[in-house]
Write a protein that holds these residues in place. Structure first.
Motif, PDB file in Angstrom:
ATOM      1  N   ALA A  50       0.818  -1.203   0.000  1.00  0.00           N
ATOM      2  CA  ALA A  50       0.000   0.000   0.000  1.00  0.00           C
ATOM      3  C   ALA A  50       0.856   1.260   0.000  1.00  0.00           C
ATOM      4  O   ALA A  50       1.905   1.323   0.644  1.00  0.00           O
ATOM      5  N   GLY A  51       0.372   2.277  -0.724  1.00  0.00           N
ATOM      6  CA  GLY A  51       1.035   3.571  -0.733  1.00  0.00           C
ATOM      7  C   GLY A  51       0.633   4.375   0.486  1.00  0.00           C
ATOM      8  O   GLY A  51       0.172   3.803   1.476  1.00  0.00           O
ATOM      9  N   PRO A  52       0.796   5.665   0.444  1.00  0.00           N
ATOM     10  CA  PRO A  52       1.286   6.372  -0.741  1.00  0.00           C
ATOM     11  C   PRO A  52       2.814   6.410  -0.811  1.00  0.00           C
ATOM     12  O   PRO A  52       3.482   6.522   0.206  1.00  0.00           O
ATOM     13  N   TRP A  53       3.318   6.279  -2.038  1.00  0.00           N
ATOM     14  CA  TRP A  53       4.734   6.522  -2.270  1.00  0.00           C
ATOM     15  C   TRP A  53       4.947   7.066  -3.676  1.00  0.00           C
ATOM     16  O   TRP A  53       4.164   6.832  -4.588  1.00  0.00           O
ATOM     17  N   LEU A  54       6.018   7.821  -3.797  1.00  0.00           N
ATOM     18  CA  LEU A  54       6.477   8.347  -5.078  1.00  0.00           C
ATOM     19  C   LEU A  54       7.922   7.909  -5.216  1.00  0.00           C
ATOM     20  O   LEU A  54       8.741   8.161  -4.322  1.00  0.00           O
ATOM     21  N   GLY A  55       8.251   7.227  -6.321  1.00  0.00           N
ATOM     22  CA  GLY A  55       9.573   6.633  -6.435  1.00  0.00           C
ATOM     23  C   GLY A  55      10.308   6.982  -7.706  1.00  0.00           C
ATOM     24  O   GLY A  55       9.702   7.144  -8.780  1.00  0.00           O
ATOM     25  N   GLY A  56      11.631   7.084  -7.591  1.00  0.00           N
ATOM     26  CA  GLY A  56      12.520   7.174  -8.735  1.00  0.00           C
ATOM     27  C   GLY A  56      13.186   5.829  -8.942  1.00  0.00           C
ATOM     28  O   GLY A  56      13.817   5.305  -8.015  1.00  0.00           O
ATOM     29  N   PHE A  57      13.041   5.241 -10.132  1.00  0.00           N
ATOM     30  CA  PHE A  57      13.501   3.887 -10.420  1.00  0.00           C
ATOM     31  C   PHE A  57      14.601   3.937 -11.477  1.00  0.00           C
ATOM     32  O   PHE A  57      14.390   4.461 -12.571  1.00  0.00           O
ATOM     33  N   ASP A  58      15.748   3.341 -11.154  1.00  0.00           N
ATOM     34  CA  ASP A  58      16.877   3.341 -12.081  1.00  0.00           C
ATOM     35  C   ASP A  58      16.757   2.164 -13.049  1.00  0.00           C
ATOM     36  O   ASP A  58      17.469   1.170 -12.956  1.00  0.00           O
ATOM     37  N   LEU A  59      15.818   2.285 -13.983  1.00  0.00           N
ATOM     38  CA  LEU A  59      15.690   1.355 -15.104  1.00  0.00           C
ATOM     39  C   LEU A  59      14.897   2.064 -16.185  1.00  0.00           C
ATOM     40  O   LEU A  59      14.084   2.941 -15.876  1.00  0.00           O
ATOM     41  N   PRO A  60      15.150   1.753 -17.457  1.00  0.00           N
ATOM     42  CA  PRO A  60      14.428   2.451 -18.519  1.00  0.00           C
ATOM     43  C   PRO A  60      12.970   2.022 -18.576  1.00  0.00           C
ATOM     44  O   PRO A  60      12.640   0.856 -18.375  1.00  0.00           O
ATOM     45  N   PHE A  61      12.101   2.998 -18.876  1.00  0.00           N
ATOM     46  CA  PHE A  61      10.662   2.736 -18.986  1.00  0.00           C
ATOM     47  C   PHE A  61      10.207   2.667 -20.440  1.00  0.00           C
ATOM     48  O   PHE A  61       9.020   2.475 -20.697  1.00  0.00           O
ATOM     49  N   GLY A  62      11.131   2.839 -21.391  1.00  0.00           N
ATOM     50  CA  GLY A  62      10.718   2.833 -22.793  1.00  0.00           C
ATOM     51  C   GLY A  62      11.876   2.509 -23.722  1.00  0.00           C
ATOM     52  O   GLY A  62      13.033   2.452 -23.307  1.00  0.00           O
ATOM     53  N   LEU A  63      11.543   2.284 -24.990  1.00  0.00           N
ATOM     54  CA  LEU A  63      12.518   1.973 -26.037  1.00  0.00           C
ATOM     55  C   LEU A  63      12.569   3.117 -27.053  1.00  0.00           C
ATOM     56  O   LEU A  63      11.600   3.861 -27.204  1.00  0.00           O
ATOM     57  N   PRO A  64      13.670   3.253 -27.790  1.00  0.00           N
ATOM     58  CA  PRO A  64      13.770   4.315 -28.787  1.00  0.00           C
ATOM     59  C   PRO A  64      12.733   4.150 -29.900  1.00  0.00           C
ATOM     60  O   PRO A  64      12.551   3.051 -30.427  1.00  0.00           O
ATOM     61  N   ASN A 128      26.758  -4.210 -20.396  1.00  0.00           N
ATOM     62  CA  ASN A 128      27.592  -3.107 -19.850  1.00  0.00           C
ATOM     63  C   ASN A 128      26.993  -1.707 -19.955  1.00  0.00           C
ATOM     64  O   ASN A 128      27.584  -0.851 -20.596  1.00  0.00           O
ATOM     65  N   PRO A 129      25.905  -1.397 -19.314  1.00  0.00           N
ATOM     66  CA  PRO A 129      25.054  -2.256 -18.484  1.00  0.00           C
ATOM     67  C   PRO A 129      23.906  -2.846 -19.309  1.00  0.00           C
ATOM     68  O   PRO A 129      23.519  -2.268 -20.334  1.00  0.00           O
ATOM     69  N   PRO A 130      23.335  -3.961 -18.868  1.00  0.00           N
ATOM     70  CA  PRO A 130      22.258  -4.610 -19.632  1.00  0.00           C
ATOM     71  C   PRO A 130      20.898  -3.967 -19.362  1.00  0.00           C
ATOM     72  O   PRO A 130      19.973  -4.593 -18.852  1.00  0.00           O
ATOM     73  N   VAL A 131      20.756  -2.707 -19.754  1.00  0.00           N
ATOM     74  CA  VAL A 131      19.522  -1.987 -19.433  1.00  0.00           C
ATOM     75  C   VAL A 131      18.320  -2.533 -20.196  1.00  0.00           C
ATOM     76  O   VAL A 131      17.184  -2.407 -19.737  1.00  0.00           O
ATOM     77  N   ALA A 132      18.553  -3.158 -21.364  1.00  0.00           N
ATOM     78  CA  ALA A 132      17.435  -3.765 -22.094  1.00  0.00           C
ATOM     79  C   ALA A 132      16.803  -4.885 -21.263  1.00  0.00           C
ATOM     80  O   ALA A 132      15.578  -5.072 -21.291  1.00  0.00           O
ATOM     81  N   TYR A 133      17.620  -5.629 -20.532  1.00  0.00           N
ATOM     82  CA  TYR A 133      17.095  -6.687 -19.669  1.00  0.00           C
ATOM     83  C   TYR A 133      16.445  -6.098 -18.416  1.00  0.00           C
ATOM     84  O   TYR A 133      15.504  -6.683 -17.863  1.00  0.00           O
ATOM     85  N   MET A 134      16.944  -4.955 -17.955  1.00  0.00           N
ATOM     86  CA  MET A 134      16.331  -4.293 -16.807  1.00  0.00           C
ATOM     87  C   MET A 134      14.916  -3.848 -17.141  1.00  0.00           C
ATOM     88  O   MET A 134      13.988  -4.026 -16.343  1.00  0.00           O
ATOM     89  N   LEU A 135      14.734  -3.280 -18.335  1.00  0.00           N
ATOM     90  CA  LEU A 135      13.400  -2.911 -18.790  1.00  0.00           C
ATOM     91  C   LEU A 135      12.509  -4.153 -18.851  1.00  0.00           C
ATOM     92  O   LEU A 135      11.366  -4.140 -18.368  1.00  0.00           O
ATOM     93  N   HIS A 136      13.041  -5.222 -19.427  1.00  0.00           N
ATOM     94  CA  HIS A 136      12.291  -6.467 -19.612  1.00  0.00           C
ATOM     95  C   HIS A 136      11.862  -7.069 -18.280  1.00  0.00           C
ATOM     96  O   HIS A 136      10.760  -7.627 -18.150  1.00  0.00           O
TER      97      HIS A 136
END
Length: 266
Positions: A50-64, A128-136
């Motif tokens: 349960a919230g409330p929370w507001l978060g900053g997440f170090d992973l990409p949320f989208g693709l080019p 290096n780093p595997p950000v595509a897998y982080m998104l996935h």
């Protein structure tokens, strides 16, 4: 409540997902505690709390967009994420490698509009780093947990996730100095000094975000002593979330591409 999340696509006891939890009072961000989440299922369970929370997440949320259009993938964010989740990591790697192989040297990767201002790796990068897998690994769990992703996907307004990038804030203070490494052989005294300098700057509010970090002596030592930098990265994401907490629409830039997403403070 504010949170900062240093994400990994393969969490374990040795390298868990790090979560910094805090509160903002005016221009002061107080770190209250840090959490370690050792599995992706545990991460999803935490997201559902349960919230409330507001978060900053170090992973990409989208693709080019350029990548998505070239591959003929869905051009709306939710169907695109559903398609991306359906792929295996091997399929992602092979597809993205073929895309890069067909492009000239110096322009192998496609980039999002936010990558340049943030100085971030392209979200299609699988090593290096595997950000595509982080998104996935990360974004489908945010969706399943019903989290609200402003500008991208509606969800529970009491649990808001924003894409953060700790390197953006760290570079503002340190320039090109490195402050972390997962490789023990590279966990040098120079990187320890850099972490201490970065922590001092955050406590004094010496960044363009105009926020000061409040730590106990024990917390300061804990952040400095973590040579991987993961705990400090979670705190950097926490500060970026605190910046968004003060902004209309969480600081979302005008003209943001709703397929690609955006990075806090960039």
């Amino acid at each position: 409540m504010l949170v900062g999340v240093d994400f990994t696509s393969a969490p374990s006891r040795r390298k868990p997902i790090r979560v910094a939890v805090g509160q903002r009072r005016g221009a002061v961000v107080k770190l209250e505690r840090q959490l370690a989440i050792e599995s992706l299922d545990g991460f999803e369970d935490w997201l559902r709390a349960a919230g409330p929370w507001l978060g900053g997440f170090d992973l990409p949320f989208g693709l080019p967009r350029e990548l998505v259009e070239t591959l003929g993938w869905p051009l709306a964010w939710a169907p695109l994420m559903a398609h991306y989740e359906s792929l295996s990591r091997a399929e992602i790697r092979d597809t993205f490698a073929a895309f890069c192989d067909a492009r000239p040297v110096g322009g192998k990767f496609a980039h999002r509009a936010c990558d340049g201002p943030a100085g971030s790796s392209p979200s299609m990068k699988w090593v290096n780093p595997p950000v595509a897998y982080m998104l996935h690994a990360g974004v489908p769990r945010l969706i399943r947990a019903g989290v609200h992703l402003p500008g991208l996907h509606p969800g529970d307004p009491s649990r808001v996730a924003l894409e953060a990038y700790p390197g953006l804030l760290a570079r503002e203070v340190l320039g090109t100095r490195s402050y972390k490494s997962d490789d023990r052989a590279r966990q040098t005294p120079e990187r320890l000094i850099a972490r201490k300098d970065l922590i001092e700057a955050l406590e004094q509010g010496r960044t363009r975000l105009g926020l000061r970090l409040k730590l106990s002596h024990a917390q300061r030592d804990e952040l400095a002593d973590d040579a991987s930098g993961d705990k400090l990265d979670a705190v950097l994401c926490l500060i970026q979330a605190a910046w968004a907490d003060q902004r209309p629409d969480f600081g979302q830039p005008a003209g943001m591409d709703a397929l690609e997403g955006w990075i806090l403070c960039a």
